[in-house]
Design a protein around this motif. Structure first.
Motif, PDB file in Angstrom:
ATOM      1  N   ARG A 301      -0.836   4.203   2.458  1.00 38.56           N
ATOM      2  CA  ARG A 301       0.446   3.511   2.709  1.00 38.56           C
ATOM      3  C   ARG A 301       0.502   2.193   1.938  1.00 38.56           C
ATOM      4  O   ARG A 301       1.534   1.839   1.355  1.00 38.56           O
ATOM      5  N   ARG A 302      -0.585   1.461   1.962  1.00 41.89           N
ATOM      6  CA  ARG A 302      -0.607   0.171   1.278  1.00 41.89           C
ATOM      7  C   ARG A 302      -0.492   0.360  -0.241  1.00 41.89           C
ATOM      8  O   ARG A 302       0.192  -0.405  -0.916  1.00 41.89           O
ATOM      9  N   LEU A 303      -1.152   1.391  -0.765  1.00 33.65           N
ATOM     10  CA  LEU A 303      -1.063   1.650  -2.197  1.00 33.65           C
ATOM     11  C   LEU A 303       0.344   2.063  -2.603  1.00 33.65           C
ATOM     12  O   LEU A 303       0.800   1.753  -3.711  1.00 33.65           O
ATOM     13  N   ALA A 304       1.035   2.780  -1.712  1.00 27.54           N
ATOM     14  CA  ALA A 304       2.402   3.223  -2.017  1.00 27.54           C
ATOM     15  C   ALA A 304       3.440   2.167  -1.691  1.00 27.54           C
ATOM     16  O   ALA A 304       4.616   2.337  -2.013  1.00 27.54           O
ATOM     17  N   GLY A 305       3.025   1.062  -1.058  1.00 30.96           N
ATOM     18  CA  GLY A 305       3.946   0.020  -0.636  1.00 30.96           C
ATOM     19  C   GLY A 305       4.304  -0.938  -1.754  1.00 30.96           C
ATOM     20  O   GLY A 305       3.858  -0.807  -2.904  1.00 30.96           O
ATOM     21  N   PRO A 306       5.086  -1.948  -1.421  1.00 32.47           N
ATOM     22  CA  PRO A 306       5.598  -2.879  -2.448  1.00 32.47           C
ATOM     23  C   PRO A 306       4.515  -3.683  -3.154  1.00 32.47           C
ATOM     24  O   PRO A 306       4.719  -4.126  -4.286  1.00 32.47           O
ATOM     25  N   THR A 307       3.374  -3.909  -2.491  1.00 32.02           N
ATOM     26  CA  THR A 307       2.293  -4.661  -3.141  1.00 32.02           C
ATOM     27  C   THR A 307       1.170  -3.745  -3.598  1.00 32.02           C
ATOM     28  O   THR A 307       0.086  -4.208  -3.938  1.00 32.02           O
TER      29      THR A 307
END
Length: 499
Positions: A301-307
């Motif tokens: 999720r974090r890798l696919a998120g805005p950052t």
């Protein structure tokens, strides 16, 4: 059905409030990533700055020149505009300090550029001999230049990805009250019992001399063994993590491990990193798998998120100019599996799934990597395979109650993912002293060598479980780079150690 595990990111919000992600808190020079990350860039237009980095390319024209500057902190490059005279000395690979002012150009593909007033060459680079030129470079060639390979776009992306993945795993485990610990690298035992270990031996000059042994008889055993007994580079931190978990409840580490395997496949290294975790007060295999699934989904999720790095990873496959062998077929598009539950299937069910009338698979056989990939392909993403035969697994896994007509099994799992096959292995650990001793005997392990490990069962033993995630394999899966040798800066494998 267990409720989903969500990490508590309270420290992230505190860091954001303090501005630690944007503010330069030392005398270090501004990075290119910090330039691109400014909240209100237009407020800094024409502000004098000094940019440090390496020249990726130079285009020289009659009056002006345009240099592409990178410093590795971001995949983006900064375009520097120079006079033809000041650019005359510049070439690819040089390190420079460029003083000038930033002009923001939001309407152009390049959102900003640096109008250079002063050029300082920090490190020269002979363009005639520089091994990392702009043209396409093959994977074997880059392995010969492993010390310079991080300067290529693809390897720099992989190294930034490794950094992000580690940070996001740390976020998750901190939010679940796990302590990050540092188990030893040198051990006195082979955790897996496979025998594929590296011996740890000192140089002869580090061993006690004969005369010192005469004066100090206790040093006699060190004439051949530095620690007084055979020692090895660790193949897994699990046993020591169990000792730490027996006092701290939940622990994890991201640390190097070593396997003296002669395998030459694209899935094996002799030195690689593992994320390993142990947690007390659980005897439920599903609970351990829940933690694995939640932690990996958090990272995704974090890798696919805005950052995150999703766009950068996709760019890795649009442009293969430096020869990286990678692909991103539909089955490895991991962002599609984040929100759906990952199926769980027993080993016995997996054997039935794989068997055909013309090609039967026998119960008790280990699954090949191709069979594992096939199971993940049919699942359309990650899948847990549980309850393997006792004969296929190490001594420390807890025995299941008799239930499978084919034979005894243990409470364990492997997480299989497309294109990579096995990514995670874990189990409920055998916390009962008598059963553990019997298992060690059945596996031919002398109890005296692991008496300290048995002590964990003698004094306050609790139900517990754990797992290990292959870090390079995880990077391979999410990057689409099909060989783990391209997922680490300095790969080591049988017959090969460059750099």
């Amino acid at each position: 059905m267990h409720p989903p595990i969500r990490p508590q990111l309270t420290w992230l919000s505190r860091a954001s409030r303090l501005g630690l992600h944007q503010r330069n808190v030392s005398n270090l020079p501004l990075t290119i990533n910090q330039l691109f990350s400014r909240q209100k860039p237009e407020a800094h237009s024409n502000e004098p700055v000094t940019v440090h980095g390496w020249i990726k390319s130079v285009r020289k024209q009659k009056r002006f020149a345009f240099a592409e500057i990178r410093d590795g902190t971001t995949s983006k490059s900064l375009q520097a505009v120079l006079t033809a005279d000041s650019a005359r000395q510049l070439s690819n690979g040089m390190s420079v300090a460029l003083q000038g002012s930033v002009v923001y150009t939001p309407s152009r593909p390049q959102p900003m550029e640096l109008n250079v007033m002063e050029v300082k060459v920090l490190g020269d680079c002979d363009p005639e001999t520089y091994p990392i030129q702009k043209q396409s470079l093959s994977v074997p060639y880059l392995r010969e230049q492993v010390h310079l390979r991080p300067r290529t776009d693809s390897m720099a992306t992989i190294l930034r990805l490794r950094d992000k993945v580690a940070r996001y795993f740390h976020e998750f485990y901190e939010g679940q009250d796990f302590l990050h610990v540092h188990p030893p690298i040198i051990t006195g035992n082979d955790c897996e019992g496979g025998g594929d270990v590296f011996r740890a031996l000192p140089s002869s000059s580090a061993l006690p001399t004969a005369s010192s042994c005469d004066s100090h008889p206790q040093l006699a055993t060190q004439r051949t063994e530095f620690f007084g007994k055979p020692s090895y580079l660790t193949v897994s931190s699990q046993l020591h993590l169990e000792a730490l978990a027996s006092a701290l409840s939940r622990v994890y580490t991201i640390s190097p491990t070593f396997r003296a395997e002669a395998s030459q496949t694209n899935r094996h290294l002799s030195e690689f990193y593992m994320l390993e975790a142990e947690m007390c007060f659980t005897q439920d295999l599903n609970s351990v798998m829940d933690v694995v699934e939640a932690s990996i989904k958090h990272v995704l999720r974090r890798l696919a998120g805005p950052t995150g790095m999703l766009d950068e990873l996709k760019d890795l496959h649009r442009s293969q100019g430096d020869g990286t062998s990678s692909s991103l077929p539909e089955e490895t598009q991991w962002w599609d599996c984040i929100e759906k539950p990952w199926p769980r299937m027993t080993y016995t069910e997996a054997i039935r799934t794989l068997s055909t009338p013309t090609s039967p698979v026998q119960w008790g056989e280990g699954l090949s990597s191709e069979q594992e990939k096939e199971l993940a392909r049919r699942a359309g993403g990650p899948i847990f395979i549980t309850d393997y035969p006792t004969s296929l697994k190490p001594f420390y896994m807890r025995s299941n109650p008799p239930s499978d007509s084919h034979g005894p099994t243990v409470a364990c799992f492997d997480l299989l993912v497309p294109s990579v096959a096995e990514l995670v292995g874990g189990s409920v650990r055998e916390e009962r002293l008598a059963e553990l001793e019997a298992s060690m005997k059945a596996h031919g392990l002398p109890a005296e060598e692991l008496n300290w490990y048995l002590d964990l069962r003698r004094y306050g033993s609790v139900p517990h479980g754990g797992f290990g995630v292959g870090f390079e394999r995880f990077v391979s899966w999410i990057s689409g780079v099909d060989n783990v040798r391209e997922c680490v800066a300095f790969p080591r494998w049988a017959g090969r150690m460059a750099g």
